[in-house]
Motif scaffolding. Structure first.
Motif, PDB file in Angstrom:
ATOM      1  N   GLY A 134      81.832  72.609  39.352  1.00 32.15           N
ATOM      2  CA  GLY A 134      82.766  72.239  40.410  1.00 32.15           C
ATOM      3  C   GLY A 134      83.938  71.393  39.963  1.00 32.15           C
ATOM      4  O   GLY A 134      84.958  71.320  40.663  1.00 32.15           O
ATOM      5  N   GLY A 135      83.827  70.755  38.794  1.00 31.21           N
ATOM      6  CA  GLY A 135      84.919  69.944  38.284  1.00 31.21           C
ATOM      7  C   GLY A 135      85.335  68.839  39.240  1.00 31.21           C
ATOM      8  O   GLY A 135      84.526  68.347  40.053  1.00 31.21           O
ATOM      9  N   ALA A 136      86.601  68.462  39.180  1.00 34.65           N
ATOM     10  CA  ALA A 136      87.117  67.363  39.996  1.00 34.65           C
ATOM     11  C   ALA A 136      87.487  67.807  41.404  1.00 34.65           C
ATOM     12  O   ALA A 136      87.828  66.965  42.247  1.00 34.65           O
ATOM     13  N   GLU A 137      87.390  69.102  41.671  1.00 34.58           N
ATOM     14  CA  GLU A 137      87.848  69.610  42.972  1.00 34.58           C
ATOM     15  C   GLU A 137      86.742  69.665  44.020  1.00 34.58           C
ATOM     16  O   GLU A 137      87.003  70.008  45.168  1.00 34.58           O
ATOM     17  N   ALA A 138      85.510  69.364  43.632  1.00 34.75           N
ATOM     18  CA  ALA A 138      84.415  69.241  44.602  1.00 34.75           C
ATOM     19  C   ALA A 138      84.083  67.767  44.774  1.00 34.75           C
ATOM     20  O   ALA A 138      84.496  66.915  43.979  1.00 34.75           O
ATOM     21  N   SER A 139      83.338  67.445  45.827  1.00 33.00           N
ATOM     22  CA  SER A 139      82.861  66.078  46.051  1.00 33.00           C
ATOM     23  C   SER A 139      81.365  66.043  45.766  1.00 33.00           C
ATOM     24  O   SER A 139      80.659  67.040  45.966  1.00 33.00           O
ATOM     25  N   TYR A 140      80.874  64.890  45.343  1.00 31.48           N
ATOM     26  CA  TYR A 140      79.486  64.784  44.905  1.00 31.48           C
ATOM     27  C   TYR A 140      78.803  63.577  45.532  1.00 31.48           C
ATOM     28  O   TYR A 140      79.418  62.519  45.705  1.00 31.48           O
ATOM     29  N   CYS A 141      77.522  63.781  45.847  1.00 32.68           N
ATOM     30  CA  CYS A 141      76.675  62.696  46.344  1.00 32.68           C
ATOM     31  C   CYS A 141      75.349  62.737  45.603  1.00 32.68           C
ATOM     32  O   CYS A 141      74.899  63.818  45.185  1.00 32.68           O
ATOM     33  N   SER A 142      74.726  61.595  45.472  1.00 31.12           N
ATOM     34  CA  SER A 142      73.422  61.549  44.812  1.00 31.12           C
ATOM     35  C   SER A 142      72.424  62.397  45.576  1.00 31.12           C
ATOM     36  O   SER A 142      72.368  62.343  46.811  1.00 31.12           O
ATOM     37  N   ALA A 143      71.664  63.200  44.842  1.00 28.56           N
ATOM     38  CA  ALA A 143      70.633  64.022  45.477  1.00 28.56           C
ATOM     39  C   ALA A 143      69.644  63.109  46.193  1.00 28.56           C
ATOM     40  O   ALA A 143      69.089  62.203  45.596  1.00 28.56           O
ATOM     41  N   MET A 161      84.790  77.424  46.597  1.00 30.36           N
ATOM     42  CA  MET A 161      86.058  76.901  46.104  1.00 30.36           C
ATOM     43  C   MET A 161      87.068  78.022  45.899  1.00 30.36           C
ATOM     44  O   MET A 161      88.263  77.846  46.154  1.00 30.36           O
ATOM     45  N   ALA A 162      86.597  79.191  45.457  1.00 28.36           N
ATOM     46  CA  ALA A 162      87.495  80.341  45.297  1.00 28.36           C
ATOM     47  C   ALA A 162      88.091  80.753  46.636  1.00 28.36           C
ATOM     48  O   ALA A 162      89.199  81.298  46.687  1.00 28.36           O
ATOM     49  N   CYS A 163      87.349  80.500  47.715  1.00 28.78           N
ATOM     50  CA  CYS A 163      87.847  80.780  49.064  1.00 28.78           C
ATOM     51  C   CYS A 163      88.644  79.605  49.627  1.00 28.78           C
ATOM     52  O   CYS A 163      89.055  79.628  50.791  1.00 28.78           O
ATOM     53  N   GLY A 164      88.836  78.573  48.812  1.00 34.09           N
ATOM     54  CA  GLY A 164      89.659  77.436  49.197  1.00 34.09           C
ATOM     55  C   GLY A 164      88.970  76.371  50.016  1.00 34.09           C
ATOM     56  O   GLY A 164      89.609  75.439  50.499  1.00 34.09           O
ATOM     57  N   ARG A 165      87.643  76.459  50.159  1.00 33.78           N
ATOM     58  CA  ARG A 165      86.947  75.570  51.075  1.00 33.78           C
ATOM     59  C   ARG A 165      86.389  74.327  50.369  1.00 33.78           C
ATOM     60  O   ARG A 165      86.012  74.381  49.200  1.00 33.78           O
ATOM     61  N   PRO A 166      86.341  73.195  51.092  1.00 28.09           N
ATOM     62  CA  PRO A 166      85.797  71.962  50.515  1.00 28.09           C
ATOM     63  C   PRO A 166      84.281  72.043  50.376  1.00 28.09           C
ATOM     64  O   PRO A 166      83.600  72.654  51.205  1.00 28.09           O
ATOM     65  N   VAL A 167      83.772  71.435  49.317  1.00 27.59           N
ATOM     66  CA  VAL A 167      82.353  71.479  49.011  1.00 27.59           C
ATOM     67  C   VAL A 167      81.856  70.072  48.717  1.00 27.59           C
ATOM     68  O   VAL A 167      82.515  69.295  48.031  1.00 27.59           O
ATOM     69  N   VAL A 168      80.660  69.763  49.235  1.00 24.02           N
ATOM     70  CA  VAL A 168      79.926  68.569  48.828  1.00 24.02           C
ATOM     71  C   VAL A 168      78.670  69.055  48.119  1.00 24.02           C
ATOM     72  O   VAL A 168      77.907  69.852  48.676  1.00 24.02           O
ATOM     73  N   ALA A 169      78.469  68.599  46.891  1.00 24.81           N
ATOM     74  CA  ALA A 169      77.347  69.057  46.080  1.00 24.81           C
ATOM     75  C   ALA A 169      76.583  67.866  45.524  1.00 24.81           C
ATOM     76  O   ALA A 169      77.109  66.750  45.451  1.00 24.81           O
ATOM     77  N   SER A 170      75.333  68.108  45.145  1.00 27.24           N
ATOM     78  CA  SER A 170      74.541  67.059  44.508  1.00 27.24           C
ATOM     79  C   SER A 170      75.184  66.657  43.186  1.00 27.24           C
ATOM     80  O   SER A 170      75.750  67.479  42.469  1.00 27.24           O
ATOM     81  N   ASP A 171      75.064  65.382  42.873  1.00 32.26           N
ATOM     82  CA  ASP A 171      75.681  64.860  41.661  1.00 32.26           C
ATOM     83  C   ASP A 171      74.784  65.153  40.460  1.00 32.26           C
ATOM     84  O   ASP A 171      74.091  64.286  39.942  1.00 32.26           O
ATOM     85  N   LEU A 172      74.814  66.426  40.046  1.00 29.36           N
ATOM     86  CA  LEU A 172      74.051  66.899  38.897  1.00 29.36           C
ATOM     87  C   LEU A 172      75.032  67.325  37.812  1.00 29.36           C
ATOM     88  O   LEU A 172      76.114  67.828  38.122  1.00 29.36           O
ATOM     89  N   PRO A 173      74.671  67.165  36.530  1.00 29.70           N
ATOM     90  CA  PRO A 173      75.590  67.568  35.459  1.00 29.70           C
ATOM     91  C   PRO A 173      76.077  69.003  35.592  1.00 29.70           C
ATOM     92  O   PRO A 173      77.262  69.285  35.398  1.00 29.70           O
ATOM     93  N   VAL A 174      75.180  69.923  35.943  1.00 27.70           N
ATOM     94  CA  VAL A 174      75.584  71.317  36.029  1.00 27.70           C
ATOM     95  C   VAL A 174      76.567  71.549  37.167  1.00 27.70           C
ATOM     96  O   VAL A 174      77.507  72.352  37.032  1.00 27.70           O
ATOM     97  N   LEU A 175      76.408  70.843  38.284  1.00 23.01           N
ATOM     98  CA  LEU A 175      77.316  71.045  39.404  1.00 23.01           C
ATOM     99  C   LEU A 175      78.675  70.409  39.131  1.00 23.01           C
ATOM    100  O   LEU A 175      79.707  70.936  39.557  1.00 23.01           O
ATOM    101  N   ARG A 176      78.701  69.306  38.407  1.00 22.23           N
ATOM    102  CA  ARG A 176      79.993  68.751  37.977  1.00 22.23           C
ATOM    103  C   ARG A 176      80.666  69.680  36.965  1.00 22.23           C
ATOM    104  O   ARG A 176      81.896  69.816  36.964  1.00 22.23           O
ATOM    105  N   GLU A 177      79.864  70.308  36.129  1.00 21.87           N
ATOM    106  CA  GLU A 177      80.406  71.271  35.168  1.00 21.87           C
ATOM    107  C   GLU A 177      81.051  72.447  35.888  1.00 21.87           C
ATOM    108  O   GLU A 177      82.144  72.896  35.510  1.00 21.87           O
TER     109      GLU A 177
END
Length: 401
Positions: A322-331, A304-320
């Motif tokens: 990545g915030g609202a600027e990443a996308s999330y899917c169920s692991a 994200m610091a490099c400006g790139r889009p990210v899809v991450a597992s929908d885990l509390p720590v990754l939402r913490e």
């Protein structure tokens, strides 16, 4: 105010834990450059001894290295560290899996950084059978040291919650200090680093989107799922490449890749020098993090610091992180991951989105990390010296915005 002599106790370099080495390096550098008036810091680690390498038949053997690793971690490092006890006012163990070292240090002058609770899994979710005896004994030794330390800093609130919820530490002696992001992680071009990445990957091709994954091949990283997701992406984008940064795949992963027909679409890269890694992030069409467990996940915020889009597992720590600027899917939901990644690849990534990601990532700073760590040092040192009688974390908590 007298300068505090602090030992930043690092992992053995030979173990190759890039993230742990990064934290130790960044902390030691910031303490030296930004806090030299208050802190006299030194990064320390003993020499890794390789007694089995003299036997030709054992050279390169994984079992031989594991035996040497155990010897060095649990016998030689403690013996060496006992000789350092009188040289420093405080000891900061930057990897909680080395917490057993606290058993050989003054506990009231020792701080540990905890990244996740994996080192204690053998005790928290014990497996059945005789094979669990050794892992449980090691975990018990690590946990004993972990509980003895004066203070534990946690890289995320999710990690702190896991520690407290599992009864590993009191909330009164744990505090959250989030990892930082290296300043080289930026959307701005770096001619030398970008050229180095191009020498490895070739010239960037708009018709061949690069899907990037950074990290180890530990089971929790879900590499087999990463391969399934990429295979689904490749059905829509047949020229896509999977860029795997962090070393080669395991044989079972290559078997999965062969079945999926994507072996020739995978590019393997080792752990890279930081500027070159940033260049690889900048090339990414999308960065994937399908892990089913993380303690912080530096690749998420680095991308994200490099400006790139990210899809991450929908885990509390990754939402913490990545915030609202990443996308999330169920692991584990491969179809959802494929659909989300493909939607990103079909979407124009405008400047506003890039700016939003970089602004979010900018809140994770190694300067802030070191400054808040110094606050912990002072609080621990005051109690150890008798200036105060109670170690309170309330004043160490970050101010909420």
């Amino acid at each position: 105010m007298d300068r505090l002599k602090v030992a930043v106790v690092a992992d053995y370099a030979e173990e190759g834990w890039a993230s742990m080495d990064l934290v130790a390096e960044m902390l030691a550098k910031r303490l030296t450059s930004l806090h030299q008036d208050a802190i006299d810091a030194r990064l320390i680690r003993p020499r890794f001894v390789r007694p089995l390498t003299r036997f030709a038949s054992l050279r390169g053997s994984k079992s031989a290295f594991n035996a040497e690793r155990a010897l060095n971690r649990y016998l030689l490092y403690p013996l060496w560290l006992r000789q350092q006890r009188g040289k420093f006012a405080l000891f900061h163990i930057v990897d909680h899996s080395y917490s057993h070292l606290t058993n050989h240090l003054p506990p009231d002058r020792t701080i540990i950084t905890c990244h996740d609770i994996d080192a204690f899994r053998a005790l928290l979710t014990p497996s059945r059978g005789a094979r669990s005896v050794i892992p449980r004994a090691i975990a018990s030794r690590i946990l004993r040291g972990f509980r003895r330390a004066a203070m534990v800093t946690c890289v995320s609130q999710a990690t702190r919650n896991a520690i407290v919820d599992n009864g590993l530490r009191s909330p009164l002696t744990t505090v959250v200090i989030a990892n930082g992001v290296d300043a080289v992680m930026s959307p701005e071009p770096d001619v030398l680093a970008d050229s180095a990445a191009e020498n490895i990957l070739g010239r960037r091709d708009a018709d061949a989107p690069e899907i990037v994954h950074v990290g180890s091949t530990e089971p929790r990283k879900r590499i087999e799922m990463l391969l399934q997701i990429f295979a689904g992406i490749a059905r829509t984008f047949p020229n896509a490449l999977l860029i795997r940064v962090g070393g080669g795949l395991l044989p079972e992963h290559w078997r999965v890749a062969g079945v999926l027909g994507i072996k020739d679409r995978i590019v393997i890269m080792p752990f890279l020098e930081r500027k070159v890694l940033a260049a690889v992030y900048r090339r990414a069409a999308v960065v994937l993090l399908p892990s089913d467990a993380e303690g912080f996940a530096l690749p998420l915020v680095e991308a994200m610091a490099c400006g790139r889009p990210v899809v991450a597992s929908d885990l509390p720590v990754l939402r913490e992180v990545g915030g609202a600027e990443a996308s999330y899917c169920s692991a584990g939901d491969v179809i959802a991951w494929i659909q989300t990644a493909c939607a990103m690849l079909n979407r124009h990534d405008d400047r506003d989105r890039v700016r939003a990601r970089t602004e979010w990532a900018s809140r994770f700073s190694w300067d802030t990390y070191s400054a808040r760590t110094v606050e912990v040092y002072r609080a621990v040192a005051d109690v150890a010296s008798g200036k105060t009688t109670t170690l309170s974390v309330q004043s160490l908590e970050p101010t909420t915005e």
